[in-house]
Design an enzyme around this catalytic site. Structure first.
Site, mmCIF file in Angstrom:
data_model
loop_
_atom_site.group_PDB
_atom_site.id
_atom_site.type_symbol
_atom_site.label_atom_id
_atom_site.label_comp_id
_atom_site.label_asym_id
_atom_site.label_seq_id
_atom_site.Cartn_x
_atom_site.Cartn_y
_atom_site.Cartn_z
ATOM 1 N N HIS A 123 48.555 51.915 32.582
ATOM 2 C CA HIS A 123 47.975 51.585 33.891
ATOM 3 C C HIS A 123 48.893 51.976 35.042
ATOM 4 O O HIS A 123 48.789 51.411 36.126
ATOM 5 C CB HIS A 123 47.634 50.082 33.940
ATOM 6 C CG HIS A 123 46.525 49.695 33.004
ATOM 7 N ND1 HIS A 123 46.258 48.393 32.638
ATOM 8 C CD2 HIS A 123 45.605 50.454 32.349
ATOM 9 C CE1 HIS A 123 45.227 48.363 31.806
ATOM 10 N NE2 HIS A 123 44.821 49.606 31.603
ATOM 11 N N CYS A 152 50.130 59.897 53.678
ATOM 12 C CA CYS A 152 50.702 61.050 52.983
ATOM 13 C C CYS A 152 51.194 62.060 54.027
ATOM 14 O O CYS A 152 50.449 62.407 54.951
ATOM 15 C CB CYS A 152 49.615 61.673 52.105
ATOM 16 S SG CYS A 152 50.080 63.240 51.370
HETATM 17 C C1 BJW Z 1 51.382 35.225 26.730
HETATM 18 C C2 BJW Z 1 52.376 34.505 27.316
HETATM 19 C C3 BJW Z 1 53.583 34.556 26.725
HETATM 20 C C4 BJW Z 1 50.553 34.188 28.537
HETATM 21 N N1 BJW Z 1 53.740 35.329 25.631
HETATM 22 N N2 BJW Z 1 51.459 35.987 25.686
HETATM 23 C C5 BJW Z 1 33.711 49.164 28.017
HETATM 24 C C6 BJW Z 1 33.015 47.975 28.042
HETATM 25 C C7 BJW Z 1 33.022 47.174 29.171
HETATM 26 C C8 BJW Z 1 33.713 47.550 30.313
HETATM 27 C C9 BJW Z 1 34.399 48.723 30.283
HETATM 28 C C10 BJW Z 1 34.400 49.518 29.161
HETATM 29 N N3 BJW Z 1 35.168 50.605 29.415
HETATM 30 C C11 BJW Z 1 35.639 50.505 30.658
HETATM 31 C C12 BJW Z 1 35.187 49.366 31.217
HETATM 32 C C13 BJW Z 1 35.485 48.892 32.569
HETATM 33 C C14 BJW Z 1 36.848 48.285 32.732
HETATM 34 C C15 BJW Z 1 37.004 47.059 31.830
HETATM 35 O O1 BJW Z 1 37.634 47.068 30.792
HETATM 36 N N4 BJW Z 1 36.468 45.937 32.262
HETATM 37 C C16 BJW Z 1 36.605 44.685 31.500
HETATM 38 C C17 BJW Z 1 37.038 43.586 32.446
HETATM 39 C C18 BJW Z 1 35.347 44.405 30.766
HETATM 40 N N5 BJW Z 1 37.904 49.241 32.443
HETATM 41 C C19 BJW Z 1 38.252 50.163 33.347
HETATM 42 O O2 BJW Z 1 37.683 50.254 34.415
HETATM 43 C C20 BJW Z 1 39.384 51.106 32.984
HETATM 44 N N6 BJW Z 1 38.991 52.445 33.232
HETATM 45 C C21 BJW Z 1 38.206 53.126 32.396
HETATM 46 O O3 BJW Z 1 37.872 52.686 31.314
HETATM 47 O O4 BJW Z 1 37.839 54.376 32.858
HETATM 48 C C22 BJW Z 1 36.734 55.012 32.255
HETATM 49 C C23 BJW Z 1 35.490 54.324 32.785
HETATM 50 C C24 BJW Z 1 35.352 54.110 34.126
HETATM 51 C C25 BJW Z 1 34.205 53.491 34.608
HETATM 52 C C26 BJW Z 1 33.223 53.052 33.713
HETATM 53 C C27 BJW Z 1 33.393 53.263 32.352
HETATM 54 C C28 BJW Z 1 34.528 53.920 31.879
HETATM 55 C C29 BJW Z 1 40.579 50.849 33.897
HETATM 56 C C30 BJW Z 1 41.220 49.534 33.658
HETATM 57 C C31 BJW Z 1 42.356 49.331 34.663
HETATM 58 C C32 BJW Z 1 42.932 47.938 34.608
HETATM 59 N N7 BJW Z 1 43.805 47.765 35.717
HETATM 60 C C33 BJW Z 1 44.540 46.518 35.862
HETATM 61 C C34 BJW Z 1 45.306 46.558 37.188
HETATM 62 C C35 BJW Z 1 46.559 47.435 37.061
HETATM 63 C C36 BJW Z 1 47.346 47.449 38.341
HETATM 64 C C37 BJW Z 1 47.857 46.095 38.727
HETATM 65 O O5 BJW Z 1 48.690 45.486 38.013
HETATM 66 O O6 BJW Z 1 47.414 45.605 39.765
HETATM 67 O O7 BJW Z 1 45.428 46.330 34.761
HETATM 68 S S1 BJW Z 1 43.486 45.065 35.752
HETATM 69 C C38 BJW Z 1 44.609 44.077 34.818
HETATM 70 O O8 BJW Z 1 44.105 43.832 33.496
HETATM 71 C C39 BJW Z 1 45.862 44.939 34.660
HETATM 72 C C40 BJW Z 1 46.277 44.606 33.270
HETATM 73 O O9 BJW Z 1 47.111 45.650 32.765
HETATM 74 C C41 BJW Z 1 44.956 44.498 32.541
HETATM 75 C C42 BJW Z 1 45.025 43.751 31.284
HETATM 76 O O10 BJW Z 1 45.421 42.455 31.467
HETATM 77 P P1 BJW Z 1 46.342 41.761 30.381
HETATM 78 O O11 BJW Z 1 47.633 42.471 30.288
HETATM 79 O O12 BJW Z 1 45.596 41.584 29.135
HETATM 80 O O13 BJW Z 1 46.682 40.383 31.107
HETATM 81 P P2 BJW Z 1 45.826 39.056 31.194
HETATM 82 O O14 BJW Z 1 46.309 38.317 32.375
HETATM 83 O O15 BJW Z 1 44.377 39.316 31.066
HETATM 84 O O16 BJW Z 1 46.184 38.246 29.871
HETATM 85 C C43 BJW Z 1 47.495 37.745 29.659
HETATM 86 C C44 BJW Z 1 47.579 37.278 28.211
HETATM 87 O O17 BJW Z 1 48.919 36.878 27.982
HETATM 88 C C45 BJW Z 1 46.686 36.066 27.884
HETATM 89 O O18 BJW Z 1 46.012 36.306 26.660
HETATM 90 C C46 BJW Z 1 47.690 34.926 27.724
HETATM 91 O O19 BJW Z 1 47.279 33.979 26.744
HETATM 92 C C47 BJW Z 1 48.912 35.671 27.248
HETATM 93 N N8 BJW Z 1 50.209 35.024 27.534
HETATM 94 N N9 BJW Z 1 51.843 33.860 28.432
HETATM 95 C C48 BJW Z 1 52.685 36.022 25.128
HETATM 96 N N10 BJW Z 1 54.644 33.883 27.208
#
Ligand code: BJW
Length: 249
Positions: A123, A152
């Site tokens: 990301h 830019c």
């Molecule tokens: C602990 C802990 C401890 C706590 N020890 N653990 C297919 C189906 C449905 C939707 C889609 C699909 N394909 C694409 C999509 C759309 C979308 C998507 O996935 N949406 C979902 C919400 C359903 N995806 C996209 O848009 C992606 N692009 C893409 O696929 O392009 C092609 C496309 C485009 C358009 C349509 C279709 C296809 C891009 C995704 C970009 C995500 N960006 C972000 C922001 C990054 C910049 C920033 O930081 O601001 O990335 S969003 C945010 O979520 C960030 C993270 O990297 C990402 C994941 O989050 P993560 O890391 O899992 O964190 P949390 O907070 O969710 O969870 C934390 C976990 O830690 C929890 O489980 C806790 O229990 C645990 N935890 N303490 C260990 N001590």
């Protein structure tokens, strides 16, 4: 080292043998460094805003200064924190295998600061900015302005953080490399991710399909829990050092 965790013998044997290891990490691994996870409530000034709504191109189009300032605040927060025991355990684990990759959804650079060498950022990176019109124009140096988003120098479009927002494509090279390393690994660790955001959430399933052992590490259950080969409940900063120590006994 004594441990509060009792690991399955099968897991220990598989992890001892593993020479090609991939750690897939999410926001949870940085939680113990003091960086709020994405789905945690944001602190202070930003508490009322949903990060899921700010991390979109539409939010930046609507209010570029607001989104820029949110990222500037997070960038500041990131340079003030340190990697934790979970990041260091992964850097140390690499010493025992022939190939160790970290594939991270995080944009905080903490794996690299802990000493991990092969880090694939899915990301992007919050430490970089880029032109909002020219995707590949990454800028190292920019001037923060009190009332405006910097522009830019080449085309005058706004600069923006070099991260991947919802609805945007991931960097293709990074995604392809990630898919390759998980499919050819002998052990995949999925650490601190809610396993909800695509396409990153598909990577453990690609590994499982290729017959690779997948170990989840998370204090809470996720959609991956039922399918993972092993699921370890606990914070990464405790589980990972304990698991690594257990491999050496
Ligand atoms: C602990 C802990 C401890 C706590 N020890 N653990 C297919 C189906 C449905 C939707 C889609 C699909 N394909 C694409 C999509 C759309 C979308 C998507 O996935 N949406 C979902 C919400 C359903 N995806 C996209 O848009 C992606 N692009 C893409 O696929 O392009 C092609 C496309 C485009 C358009 C349509 C279709 C296809 C891009 C995704 C970009 C995500 N960006 C972000 C922001 C990054 C910049 C920033 O930081 O601001 O990335 S969003 C945010 O979520 C960030 C993270 O990297 C990402 C994941 O989050 P993560 O890391 O899992 O964190 P949390 O907070 O969710 O969870 C934390 C976990 O830690 C929890 O489980 C806790 O229990 C645990 N935890 N303490 C260990 N001590």
């Amino acid at each position: 080292m004594s441990s509060d965790f009792a690991f399955d013998d099968g897991l220990i044997q598989a992890a001892r043998r593993a020479q090609r290891v991939v750690a897939l990490s999410g926001a949870g691994i940085s939680a113990e460094s003091g960086i709020p996870t994405f789905r945690d409530a944001q602190k202070g000034l930003w508490a009322e805003f949903d990060p899921m709504e700010l991390a979109t191109p539409e939010a930046f189009e609507r209010n570029p200064k607001f989104v820029w300032d949110w990222y500037a605040m997070r960038r500041q927060e990131m340079v003030e924190v340190e990697p934790n025991a979970g990041h260091y355990a992964l850097a140390n684990w690499a010493q025992r295998c022939s190939d160790f990759s970290v594939v991270t959804q995080n944009v905080d650079g903490l794996h690299q600061r802990a000493g991990s060498e092969q880090v694939i950022e899915l990301h992007g990176s919050l430490l970089q900015v880029r032109c909002s019109a020219e995707e590949h124009k990454v800028v190292d140096d920019w001037l923060e302005l009190p009332d405006e988003v910097p522009r830019c120098a080449h085309c005058e479009a706004y600069l923006r953080p070099n991260v991947v927002w919802f609805g945007e494509m991931l960097p293709m090279g990074a995604l392809l490399r990630a898919e390759e390393v998980v499919a050819t690994a002998d052990l995949v660790l999925s650490i601190g991710t809610s396993s909800l955001v695509q396409p990153a959430a598909q990577l453990p399933y690609r590994a499982l399909k290729a017959g690779v052992t997948v170990v989840e590490i998370n204090p809470d259950e996720t959609p991956l829990t039922a399918d993972a080969t092993y699921s370890l409940r606990g914070p990464a900063g405790q589980v990972l050092p304990a698991l690594l120590a257990a491999l050496s006994h």
